[in-house]
Motif scaffolding. Structure first.
Motif, short mmCIF file in Angstrom:
data_model
loop_
_atom_site.label_atom_id
_atom_site.label_comp_id
_atom_site.label_asym_id
_atom_site.label_seq_id
_atom_site.Cartn_x
_atom_site.Cartn_y
_atom_site.Cartn_z
N TYR A 107 -7.49 1.21 7.70
CA TYR A 107 -7.42 0.99 6.50
C TYR A 107 -8.09 0.26 5.52
N THR A 114 0.84 -1.20 -0.03
CA THR A 114 0.09 0.06 0.14
C THR A 114 0.94 1.29 0.01
N LEU A 123 -8.13 -2.21 2.55
CA LEU A 123 -7.31 -2.90 1.69
C LEU A 123 -8.19 -3.62 0.44
#
Length: 604
Positions: free
Chosen positions: A422, A412, A424
């Motif tokens: 976060y 990332t 993904l």
């Protein structure tokens, strides 16, 4: 059969002016009565009929009576809802609800309209009209009037009418008095006591702010008050600002001109709270405090007061009290306890005094450590990653790298521990991924394996073409086609008699025919198949053999030999023998190398 008693009689009437053929209920009478007195209107023509009612229902109406006409009379009522309003500055329209035709009571019905200016005791102005409304012209602007409407006919006047108030049309106000600094105004002369058209509006507009504010910034405030009010207190003015005050009067016709503006200045006051208190920690014992000036300075900014104390179990310890210049926007505090927690307060000051302070508790920041309590939440094509950061630790940048058997490792963009979350995305459903968290120097500090939801990649992308049943079906179809091709080839390979016989019979003359019958047998398919080594077509072989075996080539040959009994015993020629060897049929009985029916041996 018993007779039912009558319970009621209903008397209905028809009036010519209301419409012939339309019957209206006038009165109900008990069943035992045979007559009644009916209330009728003057100057009307009536016919009557009666309906009897018992327990079973109504009877058919009786035959109508002869017409009767009542004598005329004066009106017994006056119109209602009398009102007067102006549609222009110099008129007043008087309107009312009309009386029904049955209430006219005599021919020559009219309305007597009366009006006079209120409070003057003057004589009535009178006019007659057959219907409303009635317009009075030449009236003063917005003047109150007494008005009345009376019903009249040829017999006489109706009862005395009620007197009500009306107003002539409104005009535009003309204001000549200036608004006062104390936000008072002279009361303008207005006609009457009605609220409409007698309201006033005040406007407040700051022209600028002196030092410490945004010069030229303007605001506008509008207040609407009743026309009878002569004072308005405004409480939401900004300190240390210059205002211009104007007053206008308005009515339903519009807004009049504004008064002469009065400019005044509000006094200086204490400032508001400073903005955006923010901290940096370049080391474990140093804090840098940042701030921005207050939104509302309310005067001339003289400086700031910064205080900080260490927080201990018993409260706060003695700290520092600093006076800073108005131009300062940050301050560095050194020598702090690396394990301590501090309370900072900051206030702005003007000439009037110190405003409210902004307060915040803060720690010195330790070196960054990796995030902890990392958790995963898997979807079909994504994984939600969340983590926690140590309260007193610096931000630590890191990457999340991921890979599986079908995807090379990817990473990332740079993340930091303060994010806490976060997502993904772009993953394959039903796949296993290895996730690794690493610092900028590619040192992994945490690894895990996750499985995305949904069907596997093979199921999603392979489709039915990779299923066992489909492969088996295709194999069976291929095998069946192969069998059909073999059967077709066998069927085409089966012929009749060899065509050499027909060719020889067509070519040899009548002299050779007995020899043919005694010497040559029929040529069979089996002999032909043995001579066909390669997989050429039968038609090609027949053509080739026909061209070789035809006796046309040997018709003039002198090498042909016959036995004594007429049998053909010789070879066709040397060329013919070589052809038989090349065909692979030497040593076998054939039309090319026939076996003689009799081979003479040595004499015994």
């Amino acid at each position: 059969m018993a007779t039912l008693s009558l319970s009621e009689f209903v008397v209905e009437f028809e009036e010519l002016r209301l419409g012939p053929g339309t019957w209206h209920v006038l009165r109900s009478v008990r069943g035992g009565q045979s007559h009644t007195v009916l209330p009728l209107e003057p100057f009307a023509t009536y016919r009557f009929r009666v309906i009897a009612i018992n327990d079973l229902g109504k009877s058919e109406p009786s035959a109508p009576s002869d017409s009767i006409t009542t004598p005329p009379a004066v009106p017994d009522t006056n119109p209602s809802n009398v009102r007067g309003n102006g549609t222009a500055e110099d008129n007043m329209v008087i309107d009312w609800e009309e009386l029904a035709p049955l209430q006219h009571n005599a021919p020559g019905f009219q309305y007597k309209v009366m009006w006079r200016e209120a409070g003057h005791g003057s004589d009535w102005h009178v006019n007659y009209t057959a219907m409303p409304p009635f317009k009075v012209m030449g009236t003063p602007t917005f003047t109150q009037y007494d008005i009345a409407v009376q019903a009249v006919n040829t017999v006489g006047l109706g009862p005395p009418p009620n007197i009500t108030s009306g107003y002539s049309g409104e005009g535009h106000f003309s204001i000549t008095h200036a608004a006062r600094r104390k936000r008072q105004s002279q009361r303008h002369k207005l006609h009457g006591e009605r609220e409409r058209g007698r309201e006033r509006r005040g406007e407040a507009e700051p022209e600028d702010q002196d030092r410490g504010g945004k010069k030229g910034e303007r605001e506008e405030h509008v207040y609407t008050v009743p026309g009878s009010q002569t004072e308005k207190q405004v409480d939401d003015l900004r300190p240390f600002s210059r205002y211009r005050l104007e007053i206008t009067a308005f009515n339903s016709r519009g807004e009049g001109p504004a008064s002469e503006g009065d400019t005044f200045k509000t006094p200086e006051s204490v400032p508001g709270k400073p903005q955006a208190l923010r901290f940096e920690s370049p080391s474990e014992t140093v804090l840098v405090v940042h701030w921005a000036p207050p939104r509302q300075i309310n005067g001339v900014l003289r400086g700031y007061r910064l205080q900080y104390q260490k927080i201990v179990d018993s409260g706060t310890s003695v700290g520092a009290d600093l006076k800073l210049n108005a131009s300062v926007s940050h301050y560095t505090v050194a020598g702090l306890d690396s394990h301590g927690r501090y309370r900072f307060t900051l206030a702005a000051m003007t000439t009037v005094g110190e405003g409210p302070a902004i307060m915040q508790d803060v720690d010195t920041i330790l070196d960054g450590v990796p995030p902890y309590n990392i958790s995963m939440s898997e979807g079909e094509t994504l994984v939600n990653v969340s983590w926690e950061q140590g309260r007193r630790y610096r931000n630590l940048p890191f990457h999340i790298c991921y890979k599986n058997k079908n995807v090379q490792e990817r990473c990332t963009e740079r993340l930091n521990t303060t994010q806490g979350f976060y997502q993904l995305g772009g993953l394959q459903p039903g796949s296993t991924y290895t996730l690794s968290f690493n610092y900028m120097n590619s040192t992994d500090f945490w690894k895990t394996v996750v499985q995305t939801k949904g069907p596997g990649l093979a199921e999603v992308h392979g489709g039915f073409a990779t299923q066992g049943w489909f492969i088996g079906l295709i194999s069976a179809i291929v095998l069946l086609l192969l069998v059909l091709l073999i059967l077709c080839f066998i069927k085409r390979s089966k012929g009749g008699k060899y065509s050499v016989k027909d060719k020889e019979e067509a070519h040899v003359d009548s002299e050779a025919r007995p020899m043919k019958d005694e010497t040559f047998g029929e040529y069979s398919d089996n002999e032909e198949k043995r001579s066909c080594v390669s997989q050429r077509s039968l038609s090609g072989e027949v053509k080739a053999l026909g061209s070789v075996d035809s006796l046309a080539e040997y018709g003039d040959s002198v090498d042909a030999q016959f036995n004594e009994d007429g049998s053909f015993i010789g070879q066709y020629s040397g060329k013919r023998e070589s052809a038989g060897v090349a065909g692979g049929s030497s040593g076998n009985a054939s039309p090319i190398n026939p076996v003689p029916p009799f081979a003479p041996g040595p004499l015994d």
